[in-house]
Write a protein that holds these residues in place. Structure first.
Motif, mmCIF file in Angstrom:
data_model
loop_
_atom_site.group_PDB
_atom_site.id
_atom_site.type_symbol
_atom_site.label_atom_id
_atom_site.label_comp_id
_atom_site.label_asym_id
_atom_site.label_seq_id
_atom_site.Cartn_x
_atom_site.Cartn_y
_atom_site.Cartn_z
ATOM 1 N N SER A 17 0.826 -1.206 0.000
ATOM 2 C CA SER A 17 0.000 0.000 0.000
ATOM 3 C C SER A 17 0.863 1.259 0.000
ATOM 4 O O SER A 17 1.931 1.284 0.600
ATOM 5 N N PHE A 18 0.349 2.274 -0.687
ATOM 6 C CA PHE A 18 1.131 3.507 -0.849
ATOM 7 C C PHE A 18 0.266 4.736 -0.664
ATOM 8 O O PHE A 18 -0.925 4.739 -0.992
ATOM 9 N N PHE A 19 0.920 5.756 -0.170
ATOM 10 C CA PHE A 19 0.269 7.049 0.075
ATOM 11 C C PHE A 19 1.027 8.081 -0.769
ATOM 12 O O PHE A 19 2.245 8.242 -0.611
ATOM 13 N N LEU A 20 0.318 8.735 -1.704
ATOM 14 C CA LEU A 20 0.952 9.681 -2.624
ATOM 15 C C LEU A 20 0.236 11.022 -2.557
ATOM 16 O O LEU A 20 -0.972 11.068 -2.333
ATOM 17 N N SER A 21 0.970 12.094 -2.790
ATOM 18 C CA SER A 21 0.293 13.399 -2.871
ATOM 19 C C SER A 21 0.846 14.227 -4.020
ATOM 20 O O SER A 21 1.985 14.037 -4.445
ATOM 21 N N PHE A 22 -0.018 15.131 -4.488
ATOM 22 C CA PHE A 22 0.357 16.082 -5.541
ATOM 23 C C PHE A 22 0.309 17.484 -4.977
ATOM 24 O O PHE A 22 -0.652 17.849 -4.294
ATOM 25 N N GLU A 23 1.341 18.254 -5.268
ATOM 26 C CA GLU A 23 1.413 19.627 -4.778
ATOM 27 C C GLU A 23 1.836 20.567 -5.891
ATOM 28 O O GLU A 23 2.396 20.139 -6.898
ATOM 29 N N GLY A 24 1.576 21.833 -5.668
ATOM 30 C CA GLY A 24 1.943 22.862 -6.648
ATOM 31 C C GLY A 24 0.867 23.924 -6.662
ATOM 32 O O GLY A 24 -0.256 23.684 -6.200
ATOM 33 N N PRO A 144 3.127 11.159 3.249
ATOM 34 C CA PRO A 144 3.092 10.299 2.063
ATOM 35 C C PRO A 144 4.448 9.622 1.816
ATOM 36 O O PRO A 144 5.484 10.119 2.260
ATOM 37 N N HIS A 145 4.404 8.491 1.106
ATOM 38 C CA HIS A 145 5.657 7.869 0.655
ATOM 39 C C HIS A 145 6.328 8.750 -0.387
ATOM 40 O O HIS A 145 7.547 8.843 -0.437
ATOM 41 N N ARG A 146 5.508 9.348 -1.238
ATOM 42 C CA ARG A 146 6.050 10.217 -2.290
ATOM 43 C C ARG A 146 5.119 11.389 -2.547
ATOM 44 O O ARG A 146 3.888 11.221 -2.544
ATOM 45 N N THR A 147 5.712 12.557 -2.739
ATOM 46 C CA THR A 147 4.953 13.771 -3.072
ATOM 47 C C THR A 147 5.504 14.321 -4.376
ATOM 48 O O THR A 147 6.720 14.540 -4.501
ATOM 49 N N TYR A 148 4.627 14.498 -5.352
ATOM 50 C CA TYR A 148 5.043 15.088 -6.626
ATOM 51 C C TYR A 148 4.742 16.582 -6.582
ATOM 52 O O TYR A 148 3.572 16.980 -6.523
ATOM 53 N N PHE A 149 5.791 17.367 -6.565
ATOM 54 C CA PHE A 149 5.639 18.824 -6.580
ATOM 55 C C PHE A 149 5.769 19.297 -8.023
ATOM 56 O O PHE A 149 6.834 19.214 -8.627
ATOM 57 N N LEU A 150 4.659 19.763 -8.593
ATOM 58 C CA LEU A 150 4.641 20.211 -9.984
ATOM 59 C C LEU A 150 5.020 21.687 -10.019
ATOM 60 O O LEU A 150 4.269 22.550 -9.558
ATOM 61 N N ASP A 151 6.198 21.938 -10.527
ATOM 62 C CA ASP A 151 6.790 23.271 -10.455
ATOM 63 C C ASP A 151 6.560 24.055 -11.747
ATOM 64 O O ASP A 151 6.974 23.611 -12.817
ATOM 65 N N ILE A 152 5.860 25.195 -11.621
ATOM 66 C CA ILE A 152 5.696 26.103 -12.767
ATOM 67 C C ILE A 152 5.969 27.530 -12.303
ATOM 68 O O ILE A 152 5.943 27.819 -11.111
ATOM 69 N N SER A 153 6.204 28.408 -13.267
ATOM 70 C CA SER A 153 6.462 29.811 -12.930
ATOM 71 C C SER A 153 5.134 30.533 -12.705
ATOM 72 O O SER A 153 4.054 30.029 -13.053
ATOM 73 N N LEU A 154 5.257 31.724 -12.164
ATOM 74 C CA LEU A 154 4.110 32.593 -11.940
ATOM 75 C C LEU A 154 3.381 32.883 -13.260
ATOM 76 O O LEU A 154 2.149 32.814 -13.325
ATOM 77 N N GLU A 155 4.165 33.136 -14.290
ATOM 78 C CA GLU A 155 3.580 33.473 -15.605
ATOM 79 C C GLU A 155 2.755 32.309 -16.136
ATOM 80 O O GLU A 155 1.639 32.487 -16.631
ATOM 81 N N ARG A 187 9.474 25.361 -3.415
ATOM 82 C CA ARG A 187 10.826 24.950 -3.831
ATOM 83 C C ARG A 187 11.716 24.686 -2.625
ATOM 84 O O ARG A 187 12.513 23.755 -2.629
ATOM 85 N N SER A 188 11.551 25.497 -1.560
ATOM 86 C CA SER A 188 12.421 25.302 -0.397
ATOM 87 C C SER A 188 12.035 24.052 0.399
ATOM 88 O O SER A 188 12.865 23.480 1.105
ATOM 89 N N LEU A 189 10.786 23.602 0.276
ATOM 90 C CA LEU A 189 10.368 22.397 1.015
ATOM 91 C C LEU A 189 11.088 21.152 0.527
ATOM 92 O O LEU A 189 11.293 20.205 1.288
ATOM 93 N N THR A 190 11.495 21.155 -0.739
ATOM 94 C CA THR A 190 12.171 19.969 -1.280
ATOM 95 C C THR A 190 13.480 19.699 -0.546
ATOM 96 O O THR A 190 13.903 18.559 -0.453
ATOM 97 N N SER A 191 14.107 20.742 0.034
ATOM 98 C CA SER A 191 15.359 20.464 0.757
ATOM 99 C C SER A 191 15.103 20.013 2.196
ATOM 100 O O SER A 191 15.978 19.429 2.824
ATOM 101 N N ILE A 192 13.899 20.266 2.723
ATOM 102 C CA ILE A 192 13.583 19.750 4.072
ATOM 103 C C ILE A 192 13.197 18.270 3.985
ATOM 104 O O ILE A 192 13.485 17.483 4.870
#
Ligand SMILES: Nc1ncnc2c1ncn2[C@@H]1O[C@H](COP(=O)(O)OP(=O)(O)O)[C@@H](O)[C@H]1O
Ligand SMILES: [Mg+2]
Length: 222
Positions: A17-24, A144-155, A187-192
């Motif tokens: 079993s897995f726990f996944l999340s999407f962020e951005g 979660p086991h894995r979190t996918y952070f979808l990174d886009i610019s403000l524009e 972006r800074s959360l990825t280093s924590i």
């Protein structure tokens, strides 16, 4: 970051079993991409899949979602934070934890704890440690086991929101400066959480983003 605080957190341990999340930020493609992995997990991996969104996902949580996203007055960051936490605790208790006890189940969340860390912790300034401290007890201490952070610019976010053309909610009507803080915050959360959060360049086509997510997921889910 205080290591004793990080040690309070755990991930689900049911076999298969897995726990996944999407962020951005808005328009980063969370809803688009999670549908893609949902069908992969069901059809190719024969998993039982539960997709949930935050805030909301329960009857009580949807009421809180209305209260937060429909608010016409600016809420104190700590008031905002506690509303999200109440919704999350109920979602974990009613849906996430029971489902993850079933072997070969996968819970996919459209936003989770990193949204609170980025929005209230970093963009609103409550601080990451404050938010994590509020999450240290059961059931909120589940990561979660894995979190996918979808990174886009403000524009890119602004362009996609304009195309989508819905009325702006509480957060979407924030100033551009707030959005930039949110992007920098994520972006800074990825280093924590370097082992959990995977930052993905989501400015490319949905197919390319999907490919990168799937190639990672295939490594986690054998
Ligand atoms: N990689 C992409 N390139 C271009 N447009 C995209 C991409 N991913 C999503 N979109 C479009 O951008 C909008 C926002 O996508 P959505 O998945 O709803 O984002 P989110 O759930 O993160 O707010 C939708 O209109 C969607 O079709
Ligand atoms: Mg969405």
């Amino acid at each position: 970051m205080n290591p004793n605080l990080l040690n309070k957190f755990r991930t689900p341990e049911t076999p298969g079993s897995f726990f996944l999340s999407f962020e951005g930020i808005e328009g980063s493609g969370k809803t688009t991409q999670l549908k893609n992995i949902e069908s992969f997990l069901i059809n190719e991996k024969k998993k039982r899949v539960l997709v949930l969104r935050e805030p909301g996902g329960t009857i009580f949580g949807e009421k809180l979602r209305e209260a937060i996203l429909g608010s016409t007055v600016p809420l104190h960051p700590l008031a905002e934070c506690h509303l999200f936490l109440a919704s999350r605790a109920q979602l974990l208790h009613e849906k996430i934890l029971p489902f993850l006890l079933i072997p070969d189940s996968v819970v996919i969340l459209d936003r989770y704890v990193d949204s609170t860390l980025a929005y209230q912790g970093l963009a609103r300034g409550l601080g990451v440690e404050t938010i994590l401290t509020l999450h240290q007890h059961n059931p909120l201490n589940l990561l979660p086991h894995r979190t996918y952070f979808l990174d886009i610019s403000l524009e890119t976010s602004m362009e996609r929101q304009k195309k989508r053309g819905q009325e702006k909610d509480y957060f979407e009507s924030e100033k551009l400066e707030f959005y930039q803080k949110l992007i920098d915050g994520y972006r800074s959360l990825t280093s924590i959480f370097p082992d959990r959060i995977l930052k993905i360049d989501a400015s490319v086509t949905p197919e390319e983003v999907g490919k990168e997510i799937l190639s990672d997921l295939k490594k986690i889910i054998a």
